[in-house]
Design an enzyme around this catalytic site. Sequence first.
Site, PDB file in Angstrom:
ATOM      1  N   ASP A   1       1.126  -7.659   2.256  1.00 40.13           N
ATOM      2  CA  ASP A   1       1.268  -6.213   2.023  1.00 40.13           C
ATOM      3  C   ASP A   1       2.752  -5.832   1.878  1.00 40.13           C
ATOM      4  OD1 ASP A   1       0.845  -3.541   1.782  1.00 40.13           O
ATOM      5  OD2 ASP A   1      -0.391  -3.318   3.570  1.00 40.13           O
TER       6      ASP A   1
ATOM      7  N   SER B   1       3.884   2.480   8.271  1.00 39.84           N
ATOM      8  CA  SER B   1       3.626   1.488   7.231  1.00 39.84           C
ATOM      9  C   SER B   1       4.896   1.210   6.445  1.00 39.84           C
ATOM     10  CB  SER B   1       2.548   1.991   6.269  1.00 39.84           C
ATOM     11  OG  SER B   1       1.291   1.892   6.874  1.00 39.84           O
TER      12      SER B   1
ATOM     13  N   HIS C   1       0.819  -1.218   0.000  1.00 39.98           N
ATOM     14  CA  HIS C   1       0.000   0.000   0.000  1.00 39.98           C
ATOM     15  C   HIS C   1       0.847   1.260   0.000  1.00 39.98           C
ATOM     16  CE1 HIS C   1       0.137  -0.079   4.564  1.00 39.98           C
ATOM     17  NE2 HIS C   1       0.012   1.219   4.425  1.00 39.98           N
TER      18      HIS C   1
END
Lengths: 717, 717
Positions: free
Chosen positions: A217, A652, A81
């Site tokens: 991810d 992230s 992402h």
Amino acid sequence: MRRVLVTAVAACFTTLAAADEGMWQPAQLPAIASQLQQRGLELDPSRLTDLTGPTMGAVVSLGGCTASFVSPDALVVTNHHCAYGAIQYNSTAEKNLIRDGFLARTQAEELPGDPNARVYVTDEIRDITREIVGKLDPKVGGLARYEAIDKAQKAAVAKCEKPGVKCDVYTFHGGYSFQLVRQREIKDIRLVYAPPAAIGKFGGDVDNWMWPRHTGDFSFLRAYVGKDGSSKAYSKDNVPFKPKHFLPINANGVEAGDFVMVAGYPGRTNRYRLAEETRDAIDWQYPTNIRWYTEILDIINRNGAKDPAVAVKYANSVAGFNNYLKNFRGQLEGLAKAHAVDTKTTKEEALLAWLRGQGAETAALGGDIGELRGVLAQQRKVRDRDLVLGYLNRTFLYNASYHIYRTATERTKPDLQREQGFQTRDEPKIEGTLKQWERRMDPGVDRQLFTHFLRGYVKLPADQRVKSLDAWLGTGATDDAVLVQKVDALYAGTRLTNVDERLKWFKSKRSEIEASDDAALKFMVALLPDLLEIERARKQRSGDELRLRPRYMQAMIAYNESLKQPVYPDANSSLRVTFGQVQGFKKDGVEFTPFTTGDGIVAKTTGEDPFDTPANEYKALVARDYGNHASAKTGVLPVNFLADLDITGGNSGSPALDAQGRLVGLAFDGNWDSVSADWIFDTGLTRSIQVDVRYMLWIMDKIDGAKNLLEEMGVAK
Amino acid sequence: MRRVLVTAVAACFTTLAAADEGMWQPAQLPAIASQLQQRGLELDPSRLTDLTGPTMGAVVSLGGCTASFVSPDALVVTNHHCAYGAIQYNSTAEKNLIRDGFLARTQAEELPGDPNARVYVTDEIRDITREIVGKLDPKVGGLARYEAIDKAQKAAVAKCEKPGVKCDVYTFHGGYSFQLVRQREIKDIRLVYAPPAAIGKFGGDVDNWMWPRHTGDFSFLRAYVGKDGSSKAYSKDNVPFKPKHFLPINANGVEAGDFVMVAGYPGRTNRYRLAEETRDAIDWQYPTNIRWYTEILDIINRNGAKDPAVAVKYANSVAGFNNYLKNFRGQLEGLAKAHAVDTKTTKEEALLAWLRGQGAETAALGGDIGELRGVLAQQRKVRDRDLVLGYLNRTFLYNASYHIYRTATERTKPDLQREQGFQTRDEPKIEGTLKQWERRMDPGVDRQLFTHFLRGYVKLPADQRVKSLDAWLGTGATDDAVLVQKVDALYAGTRLTNVDERLKWFKSKRSEIEASDDAALKFMVALLPDLLEIERARKQRSGDELRLRPRYMQAMIAYNESLKQPVYPDANSSLRVTFGQVQGFKKDGVEFTPFTTGDGIVAKTTGEDPFDTPANEYKALVARDYGNHASAKTGVLPVNFLADLDITGGNSGSPALDAQGRLVGLAFDGNWDSVSADWIFDTGLTRSIQVDVRYMLWIMDKIDGAKNLLEEMGVAK
């Protein structure tokens, strides 16, 4: 201010509680060495303070996400992402890399990222508080304080920056201290490998913020520089950057109970906010933004359903809106469950009571908290207007015309007097954004959004209206048909939707823009004086806040110290380390165990997005064809794991590291209970979610055949 | 047919697998006695076959829910959501028993339930297959078969019924066997006690079908009869019924691993449906109804938001729609995860292959399955029309005018020739419904719903249109304004919205209705001939299905027997027993433990509906003021518990019984994975959710002060 956020002071390090709560600055780690070692760290903690050393030297910022070097040729691993912008930038309805994934088998096949993509390598963090506020009278607030700090920050940045080196002043504790961060800025970032969305986004918005989780991810980028080693924009002639350090991979991963730490760039937490700020978030900020986001998504999705090209253009925005929407709802749910306002009020009352019992100097801080409340009340009066203007500035037309005209007006001043964000150093980024709109915006959708935000504007009370905007709207604008007509004419009368036209105007002089007959530029030329007046008032309030919030934080720190409570910095996008262990959590009637496995993917698979596991992966998982990637302990393929790490947005893509500093996964999310941890951390419930390195390697090895990358990382078997 | 559903045949009982899957008829229990005892049953299983004996004699049907007698004065315990109709019937915007709860401290304070409320006490189940189809040529299908079965059923019912005794013929295996069920019908059912919705519906639609769960889903009713012991409608002079048996309470409850069983009236499962019927459910039935329900809820909620009186009137409908909506979504999710169509197709192919290898007679069943598919194809052709007509029949105006006029037309025939549902025995129920509309319908909302359904109707293809309805609509009805005008005129021109007017017409003769100038009656008089024609065609198809589905089931039973698979009856609203043990379930990354506790309520409480724990409960839970209601094993207050019981809709309110047949809780829901168990049962995941008797007693004792009821049940301490 670029950022108005927070850090701890050295005096507090010693009063640390046992919880794994805390986003520590690297420089703080030696002070908590015994805790780190008790948890299982096998490295000398002082090694982690060296920002250019073997561990921290490999951890980089993507500006909003974290990543790390994993090869001597600057192969960068981060979340899917976080690479989503680069994947989307290279996708069209015909060649859909989001859906299909992408693998460059050679460096020549790697795809250019979007022009604003960056890798930032931090190489120095230095306290410059004295330089920024040392000479300021503590009683001076308002515009004078704001401008003095602003000037000192710009001077510090100007002195530090040079081509390829980015410097920023980070504000801690709302102005209690300031630190100068120097980063190498790499500008040619290419897409190397991304699994299909059915792996990289498996579970999608349904599973987002949830455990059990089964998301692959992760993606790979590569940082390129000029042949001379200097930072250069994308060019075929560029060569891979040679990082000083890259992370070794522990292909055996970690198991339940093992030490694990995460290094990265957490964006923002609110753990030291006033009770009334918490209440504002609950009563106004989250509900209002939920309503707006829902409406925006509705507009985008309605258009996207009709035209796949529109859907692709807005895919990144939609993902972002959905993510925040779920986040906001989680914040509200968590804050309600934690009775956050009551909790904060009680704590605040205790703080004030404690202050009254202290010496005169400390007791005086109580009065400053009262003054801070006054500033917050002023901000509250204009928050609806500021919110609408903020939303308008998210439309292409407003944003582009604003940046073109504002830059031109700022260019008439000496560089150091220009507004932050519009200095010479900022121009490439603005230009990048002006180009980028091309792939991320549809004029029809943009027009509908613009109209929608204006509908919000015309409902504002009289004292929050903007004169020039009212004048542009004319008298009949509460009549929706008139408003629609106005906006239609605006979009019909602009050529800024053409990228060459945008870039031409971006190079133009202020006087040329002011003479333009482009409807959007005329609109913005009329509007800007009022916007500057609004900005000036905001700076005035900021100056007061910059005087008062450090006083509040000083009180809070002193009080927490008296309670032997841990004091660590609220997140502010600067480099932090959080450590703990691989572990699940319990609730009434349910235990969340720390690992998910390949079997869980099989169980979740429905064949429909977001549970549409690729056929080859499904088959391999059903056959339990794990190669040598299964857990040695359990014999099954680990997919995601939980740890009690203190992370938030910005973390992230952060590398999860084992006791020896080897990569064992990537942080990419938190559980649902962690959402409101931005305000109140709950040791028993707050958990970070990592994609397990063994799952990454298995996907690369068995599913996507990325042997070239496995070899490059030295883990091919 | 009243019901077209399924049961097992005695020959199959011996081939039972180990799973706790299975909704057993009481008569089957001795055949599986060793299993029951192995699980821990301490009673003689044969005792459970006696429908009038100490255990089964206390278990009653509410028609759609299950309940049980728990005192010699016919105190009845069931779920809060099963008593919801009675609670709502006694609620107004001013006196909101839904929100506030209700406790009658004496019998005199007990409130009358709605006129259709019933308690049915089953006293005999008898196989009458020979009586129904014994003389029928196996090759006869269509209308002839339908009418022969219909006639035989009505005759059997007529022979059995008498005042206060209700008899019904239940169809098993789609016509393979028929059983006559005789029930005592008690008509004066009063509301005794209901906790506030914040307890009885705690978690609301958010937690519905979910675990962990913390719902106090229980309420108390009481069954009244005339002084002479006969069934009588509500009268002040009535006295409490004296049941032969009532359940003893085990105030110490059960613990993890303990034996538990549930007796009740499960409504419908689809475990033996064809693959293509499963596909129809996935592709058409659930998605279509999800769309309609969403639209209906939107209309009701929009109106309810403006007028609290409307919100109260539709509260029961809204709860039902939301429940089914979530259920349908769960069905779709579960069916997708289980790859249900593939699974069923594989099984069906195996069945056909097996049949081909058998003797000629058995092999011939394969051809019948092909014919059954043909009938299904015919049904599919008119399903959209039938669905719209079904929705129209949910509006007050259509439903009331239909029942008034249809009853009048049926009254012209001898009773045994009248349509099922419109015989003399059915008239009180119809009259009750006609009265009931008064408290459950708002003419404005009803008109909007009627209009909405007609909008669906006008989109039907030409070959699914109803001539008389088209004629009534006139030519311009695809123009929405014309349609709205038509419906407005219909509602303006009817007096059926007045309850006295409805009841007057219900007593009227067919000719009087046909001469009426009431717009709704004129509408229905014009429509009915076409509706009867549609009904006739449906009976034709049903007759074919009644011939073919038993043949398919015969094949399925023989095949399952060859595989030693358990064969038990699909649910058909008849009395069943399911047994197993208190236990949780595991998924990848999570373990669902079998008990929730009071602490979990505290953790979930937000103060906002549906997590708005009453202040006195919250305080008591925080203080852990459990009295003597905590678990002796864990020391905490159990709230809900999981068991591996095979239940479905209709089981709501069923007593959960310990090894000695004592009440230890009430079944009220299943976990999310159990939703699609209606089609495919998963031993590892399907769990029923019960409210723990200790939580019920604690609420009654500590929170709501229902000492009178505790004393009546003999558990006051």
